[in-house]
Each structure stands twice: as C-alpha cells, then as structure tokens.
Design an enzyme around this catalytic site. Structure first.
Site, PDB file in Angstrom:
ATOM      1  N   CYS A 142      19.163   9.913   2.187  1.00 42.96           N
ATOM      2  CA  CYS A 142      18.626  10.747   1.115  1.00 42.96           C
ATOM      3  C   CYS A 142      17.154  10.403   0.991  1.00 42.96           C
ATOM      4  CB  CYS A 142      19.360  10.488  -0.199  1.00 42.96           C
ATOM      5  SG  CYS A 142      18.727  11.459  -1.585  1.00 42.96           S
ATOM      6  N   GLU A 151      18.124  17.709   3.061  1.00 41.36           N
ATOM      7  CA  GLU A 151      18.406  17.122   4.363  1.00 41.36           C
ATOM      8  C   GLU A 151      17.785  18.044   5.413  1.00 41.36           C
ATOM      9  OE1 GLU A 151      18.593  14.538   6.432  1.00 41.36           O
ATOM     10  OE2 GLU A 151      19.969  13.859   4.862  1.00 41.36           O
TER      11      GLU A 151
END
Length: 230
Positions: free
Chosen positions: A2, A104
């Site tokens: 992340c 992402e």
C-alpha cells in the site's frame, strides 16, 4: 503493498466510528504519500482512545537516521512480531490508520496504470498499523518524530491480478482488541490479518495523474472504467 491512499470522508462521519473522539474539520486528501502525516487512532498513556497525526513510514526507535522510514511504509503481518524494526511496536504500539481507498498499479506495456480500490459502500475503513517514537540522538533538542506503518496481508481474489499483497483492513468489532497492547491472543490477532472478502471491495481504473505526488484532487479517483479491468 500500500503506497498511496485517500481520506476524503467528512470528519462527522469518522466521528461516528469512534464515538469518544472529536475529529477536527480537515481538507479531503486524494493522494496520501509516504512521509506525509496520516490520521491514526491509538490508545494514549492513560488508556483512552486518541486521534494522532503520524508520519507515514515507521522509524524504529534505534534508527540513526529518520530516512529509513521511507522504506518502512508497510510491514508484512506474517512476520511483524519478530522483525527487529517492528516487533517492539507490535507488542505495545498498535494503531488504526484511517482511509477510504487505496491505489495499486499494474504495468501495461511500458507504463504503470493506477487502480483505485475502495469499499463497495464507499465507507471509510481502518487499516492495521504500528507506531513508534524516534528522536535524533545526535541532536536531543530536535522534536520527537512519531511515525507509523501499515500492515499488509496476502491479496484476496479481487486484488490478485494487481498485486500479491493488500492492506490489513480491521473489522470494526476488532478495533478494541487491536488497539489494546495487553491483548496478546496470537491466534485471534492472526485471524485479523486475513484479507477481507473480495465482495467487500470494488476496483476502478483511474487516471495516471495520481502517479504524480503533487496531484491531490477529486480527479485522482475519478473512474475511467469499472468493467474488464484486467
């Protein structure tokens, strides 16, 4: 992994998740990056919940230089209890890092295409985190730096085409257990690390403008396409 996330939920809504806390009004954030301050919930020395803004990228208390924090934005949940950089914080300094979506990237040709992942109901969530205090021993007059890291787990079926890791999203029923440093039920803690169900999340293809750290506007999360993502 992340590496970027958002927190655009109004303060009044966040306050509803943590009844004892007051959330000051803040500007929505659409592209939170490492080394920036992030909103966290933790227990104070008196045992009460408190809201804290912590630098994203954990700096171990023993570090000689705070630059190490840039490499500590994430911690693998499977090994966090024994890694030198994280084990002390895992034992006594756990926190919840607030967000409502994360990014992402997937390589398409020579370019990295960003995707935005959020809950299907678009509600905020809390990611499992650890926090630490650090002071420059070469200059004790400098202020203490408080920093944090986000725990990750294996990707669920929705995330697998993008990355093999995703943030640990803590169930609301487990907030108290995660924050309580006296709680050391390892099997239950390990259960908290399981990836959330794929049907709890949605994925949007978004504009590459989010790739630039300085871009922080609603356009960062504007969907380009939701179907046939991969």
């Amino acid at each position: 992994m992340c590496g970027r996330f958002t927190l655009r939920t109004p303060a009044s809504t966040l306050a509803g998740l943590f009844d004892a806390l007051r959330f000051p009004a803040f500007e929505p954030r659409y592209n939170i990056c490492p080394t920036q301050p992030v909103a966290c919930i933790r227990y104070s020395a008196s045992g009460d919940s408190e809201l804290a803004n912590l630098r994203w990228g954990l700096i171990p208390f023993w570090a000689k230089d705070q630059k190490i924090g840039a490499r500590m934005i994430n911690a693998r949940s499977e090994t966090v209890s024994n890694k030198p950089a994280f084990r002390a914080a895992f034992k006594s300094r756990r926190c919840l890092i607030l967000g409502d979506g994360f990014y992402e990237w997937k390589k398409i040709g020579k370019a990295k295409q960003p995707y935005y992942i959020s809950r299907t109901d678009d509600q905020p969530f809390a990611m499992a985190g650890l926090w630490e205090s650090w002071q420059d021993k070469s200059d004790p007059d400098k202020p203490i730096v408080e920093s944090c890291t986000i725990l990750t787990t294996e990707a669920n079926a929705l995330m697998e085409p993008l990355h093999d890791r995703m943030p640990v999203i803590v169930s609301r029923d487990d907030y108290e257990f995660w924050l309580d440093s006296q709680f050391d039920d390892r099997p239950k803690l390990q259960r908290m690390f399981r990836p959330c169900e794929p049907n709890e999340l949605r994925v949007f293809l978004v504009d590459r403008m989010v790739n630039k750290v300085g871009n922080d506007s609603p356009q960062c999360i504007q969907p380009i396409r939701q179907q046939d993502l991969f």
